[in-house]
Design a protein around this motif. Sequence first.
Motif, PDB file in Angstrom:
ATOM      1  N   MET A   1       0.832  -1.201   0.000  1.00 14.72           N
ATOM      2  CA  MET A   1       0.000   0.000   0.000  1.00 14.72           C
ATOM      3  C   MET A   1       0.867   1.250   0.000  1.00 14.72           C
ATOM      4  O   MET A   1       0.559   2.238  -0.682  1.00 14.72           O
TER       5      MET A   1
ATOM      6  N   GLY B   1       2.405   1.508  -3.453  1.00 15.02           N
ATOM      7  CA  GLY B   1       1.328   1.779  -4.406  1.00 15.02           C
ATOM      8  C   GLY B   1       0.898   3.232  -4.356  1.00 15.02           C
ATOM      9  O   GLY B   1       0.705   3.872  -5.395  1.00 15.02           O
ATOM     10  N   ILE B   2       0.740   3.766  -3.154  1.00 17.16           N
ATOM     11  CA  ILE B   2       0.368   5.173  -2.989  1.00 17.16           C
ATOM     12  C   ILE B   2       1.465   6.078  -3.528  1.00 17.16           C
ATOM     13  O   ILE B   2       1.204   7.067  -4.225  1.00 17.16           O
TER      14      ILE B   2
ATOM     15  N   ALA C   1       1.461   5.737  -7.514  1.00 16.27           N
ATOM     16  CA  ALA C   1       0.261   6.323  -8.123  1.00 16.27           C
ATOM     17  C   ALA C   1       0.241   7.835  -7.941  1.00 16.27           C
ATOM     18  O   ALA C   1      -0.109   8.576  -8.865  1.00 16.27           O
ATOM     19  N   SER C   2       0.621   8.295  -6.756  1.00 17.53           N
ATOM     20  CA  SER C   2       0.657   9.740  -6.516  1.00 17.53           C
ATOM     21  C   SER C   2       1.735  10.396  -7.361  1.00 17.53           C
ATOM     22  O   SER C   2       1.597  11.550  -7.783  1.00 17.53           O
TER      23      SER C   2
ATOM     24  N   ILE D   1      -8.378   2.098  -9.322  1.00 11.96           N
ATOM     25  CA  ILE D   1      -7.162   1.892  -8.528  1.00 11.96           C
ATOM     26  C   ILE D   1      -6.398   3.198  -8.385  1.00 11.96           C
ATOM     27  O   ILE D   1      -5.988   3.581  -7.292  1.00 11.96           O
ATOM     28  N   TYR D   2      -6.215   3.889  -9.524  1.00 13.06           N
ATOM     29  CA  TYR D   2      -5.533   5.185  -9.474  1.00 13.06           C
ATOM     30  C   TYR D   2      -6.271   6.154  -8.574  1.00 13.06           C
ATOM     31  O   TYR D   2      -5.661   6.896  -7.790  1.00 13.06           O
TER      32      TYR D   2
ATOM     33  N   LEU E   1      -5.406   5.214  -4.909  1.00 15.62           N
ATOM     34  CA  LEU E   1      -4.005   5.290  -4.483  1.00 15.62           C
ATOM     35  C   LEU E   1      -3.407   6.691  -4.641  1.00 15.62           C
ATOM     36  O   LEU E   1      -2.474   7.050  -3.910  1.00 15.62           O
ATOM     37  N   ASP E   2      -3.919   7.460  -5.582  1.00 14.87           N
ATOM     38  CA  ASP E   2      -3.393   8.815  -5.804  1.00 14.87           C
ATOM     39  C   ASP E   2      -3.980   9.780  -4.767  1.00 14.87           C
ATOM     40  O   ASP E   2      -5.062  10.330  -4.941  1.00 14.87           O
TER      41      ASP E   2
ATOM     42  N   GLY F   1       3.483  -3.398  -5.127  1.00 16.11           N
ATOM     43  CA  GLY F   1       2.846  -2.098  -4.936  1.00 16.11           C
ATOM     44  C   GLY F   1       3.242  -1.095  -5.999  1.00 16.11           C
ATOM     45  O   GLY F   1       2.397  -0.341  -6.508  1.00 16.11           O
TER      46      GLY F   1
ATOM     47  N   TRP G   1       1.484  -2.082  -9.148  1.00 15.57           N
ATOM     48  CA  TRP G   1       0.053  -1.832  -8.966  1.00 15.57           C
ATOM     49  C   TRP G   1      -0.254  -0.348  -9.134  1.00 15.57           C
ATOM     50  O   TRP G   1      -1.224   0.040  -9.797  1.00 15.57           O
ATOM     51  N   GLY G   2       0.580   0.497  -8.539  1.00 15.65           N
ATOM     52  CA  GLY G   2       0.363   1.942  -8.621  1.00 15.65           C
ATOM     53  C   GLY G   2       0.618   2.493 -10.004  1.00 15.65           C
ATOM     54  O   GLY G   2      -0.091   3.400 -10.475  1.00 15.65           O
TER      55      GLY G   2
END
Length: 262
Positions: A19, A22-23, A26-27, A128-129, A132-133, A210, A213-214
Amino acid sequence: ICGMARFSKRSFAAVAAFMTTGIFSASGCSPSCPGYKFLRSGVDAIQDAYPTDTTTFVGSMITAVAVGTAIPAFLRQLPKPEENTEENKRTEIDETTNDYRKLIPSALSAAMFACGLAISRMTKSSKIYGFLDLQGMGRGTYDPTLITVMGGGFLVSMVGYQFVKGHNIMKNSKALTCPVAQKKSCGQFNVPPSSGKIDTNLIAGAALFGFGWGFGGLCPGPALFLAGAGFPHVLYRWWPSFFVGTILAQKYKDLQALSDKK
């Protein structure tokens, strides 16, 4: 997530790792970040992301082959023990029967999982985006849907584990030692121990997951769904990259095992 439902320390560590990365990834791909133009497609590329007649055919063929390879397993005839069958042979027959009895529950579980993905729209990368973003909070585009899906899966799994002996938190005299459909003589739940070792491989593997995924907005479950539906980027880019990553990871583990033996 399922491991968290039985309060596995390894699962909590892995989820925290993937997580976090991933965050971060994505961010880092949000519109205000430098990597956005390299890691996200523009509006003009949207049309190329939809299935074509060719990719729909390819996806359908892959699905048909996958289903076709499973059919013989359902149609096979099981051996039946005779009265004078030796104990070892009888146990082997029971194990074969148990393996066969796993097929229908597995197929039903897979079907429910696929339906759940589609109904919750978790096959969409934007979902998902959107979760996580974290920069989406400032833009007003943040989508918390994923946490409700994860929470729902957690609750259902936790309730289920209350009926598995050794993994139930609440006392339950009716907790099972093996699945209902299996013979108790050799049947068992394939549940890893909750108190496993939290090592570098676990954290590194979860962190790499992660990041992927991100960046990609997909994990294998939704990717299978989208490949069968004929989405070209998933068929021709995501899955080949996934197999390459799997091979590289296995090579690394083999080298690590050799190094440990020395």
